[in-house]
Design an enzyme around this catalytic site. Structure first.
Site, PDB file in Angstrom:
ATOM      1  N   SER A 242       0.839  -1.204   0.000  1.00  0.00           N
ATOM      2  CA  SER A 242       0.000   0.000   0.000  1.00  0.00           C
ATOM      3  C   SER A 242       0.870   1.248   0.000  1.00  0.00           C
ATOM      4  O   SER A 242       2.025   1.227   0.441  1.00  0.00           O
ATOM      5  CB  SER A 242      -0.924   0.010   1.208  1.00  0.00           C
ATOM      6  N   ASP A 243       0.291   2.349  -0.471  1.00  0.00           N
ATOM      7  CA  ASP A 243       0.961   3.632  -0.312  1.00  0.00           C
ATOM      8  C   ASP A 243       0.773   4.095   1.133  1.00  0.00           C
ATOM      9  O   ASP A 243      -0.118   3.613   1.860  1.00  0.00           O
ATOM     10  CB  ASP A 243       0.401   4.656  -1.298  1.00  0.00           C
ATOM     11  N   ALA A 244       1.607   5.029   1.535  1.00  0.00           N
ATOM     12  CA  ALA A 244       1.648   5.426   2.945  1.00  0.00           C
ATOM     13  C   ALA A 244       0.333   6.062   3.387  1.00  0.00           C
ATOM     14  O   ALA A 244      -0.108   7.062   2.793  1.00  0.00           O
ATOM     15  CB  ALA A 244       2.803   6.388   3.183  1.00  0.00           C
TER      16      ALA A 244
END
Length: 944
Positions: A242-244
């Site tokens: 996932s992105d942050a």
């Protein structure tokens, strides 16, 4: 008695296949241990001797965030080289530096979050610098090369494990975590998915990262395309990271799910395997996973699937076999490669014969970037540094080079008559932001060890730069920028503007007889207090009103040095941390007014003016009065040396534009309009006249193209032609091959890149180039059959030096597959499978899968061509949901034949109901549907 040595567990046995070893290790992990692996920072399992593991090491154009490293040109600059083999070598160097840095700093990770394969669809996107090209084939060629370099050349073990960013259709920072890209099937398959697919299928990709945005109403972190598309392209266990903060966004900003347990379960089931959220603290994610298990939203088998994918990457990296590489760091080879990449990235946009410069030329180098070597958010810390000024000093001699930066020199005077003063700090100013490395540089704090600004009778003269949009920076005489730390005081403390929230930018706002100086990072005005200059407290009602005293205008300094030179080099462009970056899109293609002033002054003083643009994105500049124009992305540590060598003719420029340069903001669609076909975006569809076209770039040599031949052989078209250097200097040429159908039945690209080759030729040398183009390269996504189809008929093949500089043409005829009408009686019409649309938006049919269509304005229209009603139908049925509205059906532009009205709201946007009414039709017709009101149309069926 001698104690027996415990047997080696199968997961430690290098003679077993990875799959069996993963099975064994997975069987030994307890459920809580497996859950803990789902966070970005997976803890160690000491009882099994399994080390901690972190996903995510930024390495877009060099090792980022972890301190000093070799800095290569920005990604868009690597794209401008059009040289996959060079980019592979860059990736190889980066991966070697990662291994070397990890040997001394265990924070450096081997799971690399690079490259970015988002297509540069719109030049105002703030992250333009991170992509390679607007073209999917060029993007995939460069990305594939970079991933192969990152992967390394060991037959079994990977040097690093690259993860592609950002899945999918992600080109806006404005509302990036809540906006939805409406992507029709043709754009999805022909454009956005293509760059990912070709790169994944090449075999050197370990995973992908979903983007923050939504596509067709559904967040990318729960995208069904991860399963339906991505995982169908390879047999490898791809790791989806996932992105942050994106997992929390599913609830907190997007409100797509009611609870974090539901959101986490949905993301995991969709294919997210590693959750990047809450920094190093994995407790929140693991608690959500346990909650989802308790509610029956997940099973242990679901968790095993995700953990297996992570373990697959770790085994490939050699972690469980003790595989290590010593790597290489800041070697002479890496330094030479950084210079070579910077040289190859330079694009000569215009040259009326002024370049190259003679060795005895007296040069005035001017401009805000003339003595800068700018870094971006995903750069490492410079070990070596070369600015344009330094490069020109080195190449032409300091005695032949004069310099004027062109900043405005100012003082800030208070109502009391004092002026802002920068205190003396001795040797305290040698600290460079990020030099110590950080897992998350967004958390780096500003300096508080320096004294804040004060005020006295004389004050300090400051260098003022207006970067556009009234975003200002102020620099002290010692080179430090005014900055605000967490304590609110203003200090001359930063070596450059930067940080996740930039603390070095200000805005002057008219107020009374002067200006308020507003600090943009905090949004508060600056005030002068007894204990120093600081941002006003929220309750402050009387901020300081400053008078701006200009002691020297930048254009005056430029005029002085320009008038005494043979040639002026104006270095203009952007600071990658300001006015266009991650979190902030640009507002215009225009060069900022401050830099336009400097360019006008230089040109007025000396018509022999070269404009050298150093920027992360295209500008709309008028080249008519300029004899020479160049562009390069921020070129890394060797940028200045590279530019000087090109100006001097030591290297003939051969970079090519990786995206269209438009002449005016009016040529651009809305930033959130992702329909490249319908709104005629990129060189493939744009119908206007670009400022500079895709693939454009000049040389100091001349090249002739001859002998284009093409023939169909089996499942490919073999194309060949000859390129000859007819000039007087050795140089590189980038030969480009484009194709297009001669008589398409649907809107197709005006031309689309099929292949290219960057070659080096001596004067009078020729080289025959051969390309094998698969027939699939000529296919389009046929919405009538929901699949790829090569249309039968003639196709033009175009060879030349750019997408508009076509030198040779020929035609081949492909057998293809004939079109067939839509079998609407058997299949009906999926609403999103339209041929054309007006005023609609594609949205999610359910939270799990499928698309629907809704009006984006009061009235919307959908067109479905060649619908076959067979011997006849008598009824039409629509599946709709929403608050209410109507669907009107007509054939071939005729009168409305049927109106279906949703008169009562459904219980929710995903609660579809069927409406049926009489409709008589037979044979083949175009179907038009008019949508009115807040409803969602999922499907249209015909019967009777």
């Amino acid at each position: 008695m001698t104690a027996q040595t415990p047997p080696t567990p199968p997961f430690r046995d290098p003679n077993l296949p990875f799959a069996k070893r993963i099975d064994d290790l997975l069987s030994r992990l307890a459920l809580d241990e497996k859950i803990s692996f789902l966070h970005q920072f997976a803890p160690a399992v000491d009882r099994l001797g399994v080390a901690a593991f972190r996903t995510g090491q930024e390495a877009l154009h060099g090792v980022a965030w972890m301190g000093p490293a070799t800095v290569f040109p920005q990604a868009v600059g690597l794209g401008a080289t059009w040289n996959p083999e060079l980019v592979r070598r860059v990736g190889d160097a980066v991966s070697r530096e990662i291994r070397a840095m990890r040997a001394r700093d265990e924070r450096v990770g081997l799971n690399v979050w690079a490259p970015t394969v988002n297509l540069l669809r719109h030049p105002l996107w703030g992250r333009n610098e991170e992509g390679y090209s607007e073209d999917p084939r060029l993007t995939s060629a460069i990305a594939t090369a970079y991933t192969r370099g990152l992967r390394g050349d060991h037959p079994e073990y990977w040097r690093t494990a690259p993860v592609l960013k950002h899945w999918l259709a992600h080109n806006n920072e404005t509302d990036r975590d809540t906006s939805s890209a409406s992507v029709r099937p043709r754009v999805l398959h022909e454009y956005d998915l293509r760059a990912f697919r070709d790169t994944v299928e090449a075999g050197a990709v370990a995973g992908v990262m979903p983007a923050y945005n939504l596509v067709n109403g559904r967040p990318n972190h729960v995208s069904p395309y991860l399963r339906e598309q991505l995982r169908a392209w390879t047999d490898e266990d791809l790791l989806v990271c996932s992105d942050a903060g994106a997992p929390s966004n599913l609830v907190d900003s997007e409100h797509y799910f009611d609870t974090h347990e539901e959101a986490t379960a949905a993301a995991l089931l969709a294919g997210v395997d590693s959750f990047t959220d809450h920094g190093t603290d994995g407790s929140k994610i693991t608690a959500r996973v346990r909650g989802a298990l308790e509610r029956g939203l997940l099973t242990e088998a679901d968790i095993d699937t995700a953990v297996r994918r992570q373990l697959s990457v770790r085994f490939r990296l050699g972690e469980f076999d003790g595989y290590e590489e010593t790597g290489a760091f800041d070697t002479p080879e890496h330094r030479a490669l950084a210079r070579e990449a910077a040289e190859q990235a330079i694009v000569l946009l215009k040259n009326d014969g002024l370049l190259p410069l003679a060795p005895d030329t007296r040069i005035a180098v001017v401009g805000l970037l003339a003595d800068e070597c700018k870094l971006d958010w995903y750069s490492g810390t410079l070990i070596h540094r070369s600015t344009p000024l330094e490069g020109l000093y080195e190449r032409f001699g300091a005695e032949r080079v004069s310099f004027a930066e062109g900043v405005d020199r100012v003082r800030l005077r208070t109502p009391e008559g004092t002026c802002v003063r920068v205190p003396e700090t001795g040797d305290a100013n040698d600290r460079v932001r990020g030099a110590e490395g950080a897992l998350d540089p967004a958390l780096l704090a500003g300096r508080t060890d320096l004294p804040p600004l004060t005020a006295d009778a004389t004050g300090t003269e400051l260098a003022l730069i207006d970067w556009g949009d009234d975003v200002l920076t102020f620099r002290a005489p010692d080179g430090r920028y005014l900055s605000v730390a967490e304590d609110g005081y203003v200090r001359a403390a930063a070596d450059q503007p930067g940080g996740w929230v930039v603390q070095e930018t200000f805005r002057l706002e008219p107020h009374g007889n002067g200006h308020l100086l507003r600090h943009l990072g905090t949004g508060r005005p600056v005030c002068v207090a007894a204990d120093g200059v600081k941002v006003a407290a929220p309750e402050e009602t009387n901020p300081t009103v400053f008078e701006l005293e200009v002691t020297e205008r930048g254009e005056d300094a430029v005029t002085r040095v320009a008038a005494g030179a043979d040639v002026v080099v104006v270095v203009a462009g952007n600071d990658p941390h300001l006015c266009g970056r991650e979190t902030e899109d640009r507002t215009t293609l225009r060069l900022p007014a401050h830099q336009r002033r400097l360019l006008r002054a230089a040109r007025a003083a000396n018509p022999r003016t070269v404009l050298s643009l150093v920027s992360a994105y295209p500008y709309a500049v008028d080249p008519a009065a300029l004899p020479a124009v160049l562009w390069t992305a921020h070129g890394g540590q060797a940028a200045g040396t590279a530019l000087a060598r090109v100006l001097a003719g030591d290297v003939s420029p051969a970079g090519r534009l990786p995206q269209t340069w438009y002449a005016d903001d009016g040529d651009l669609p809305d930033l959130l309009d992702y329909d490249v076909i319908g709104s005629r975006q990129t060189y493939q569809y744009f119908e206007g006249t670009p400022l500079f076209p895709f693939g454009h770039g000049l040389s100091y040599a001349r090249f002739a193209y001859t002998g284009l031949t093409a023939r169909v052989e089996g499942e490919s078209v073999r194309v060949s032609f000859t390129v000859t250097n007819t000039g007087a200097t050795a140089a590189d040429e980038v030969a480009q091959l484009y194709g297009r159908p001669a008589d398409p039945s649907v809107i197709r690209p005006r031309r689309a890149l099929l292949d290219h080759a960057r070659i080096t030729l001596a004067p009078d040398e020729s080289q025959e180039l051969s390309f094998e183009v698969p027939l699939s390269a000529f296919a389009f996504w046929d919405v009538a059959r929901d699949g790829w189809r090569v249309e039968p008929g003639p196709y033009e093949l175009l060879a030349g030096a750019s997408s508009e500089d076509i030198r040779l043409r020929t035609t081949v005829t492909l057998a293809g597959e004939p079109a067939a009408p839509r079998p609407v009686v058997a299949r009906g019409l999926d609403a999103a499978g339209f041929d054309e649309q007006s005023g609609t938006e594609i949205v999610d049919r359910t939270k799990v899968a499928g698309d629907a269509v809704t009006p984006s304005r009061d009235a919307a229209e959908l067109l479905y061509r060649a619908c076959d009603f067979g011997p006849g139908v008598t009824e039409v049925t629509v599946e709709v949901a929403g608050e209410g509205g109507t669907v009107e059906l007509s054939l071939d532009g005729g009168p409305v034949l049927a109106t279906l009205a949703l008169t009562a709201p459904t219980s929710g946007p995903y609660d579809y109901t069927r409406l049926t009414t009489a409709c008589a039709a037979e044979g083949v017709h175009d179907v038009r549907l008019a949508l009115r009101g807040p409803l969602r149309l999922a499907h249209v069926g015909f019967s009777g």
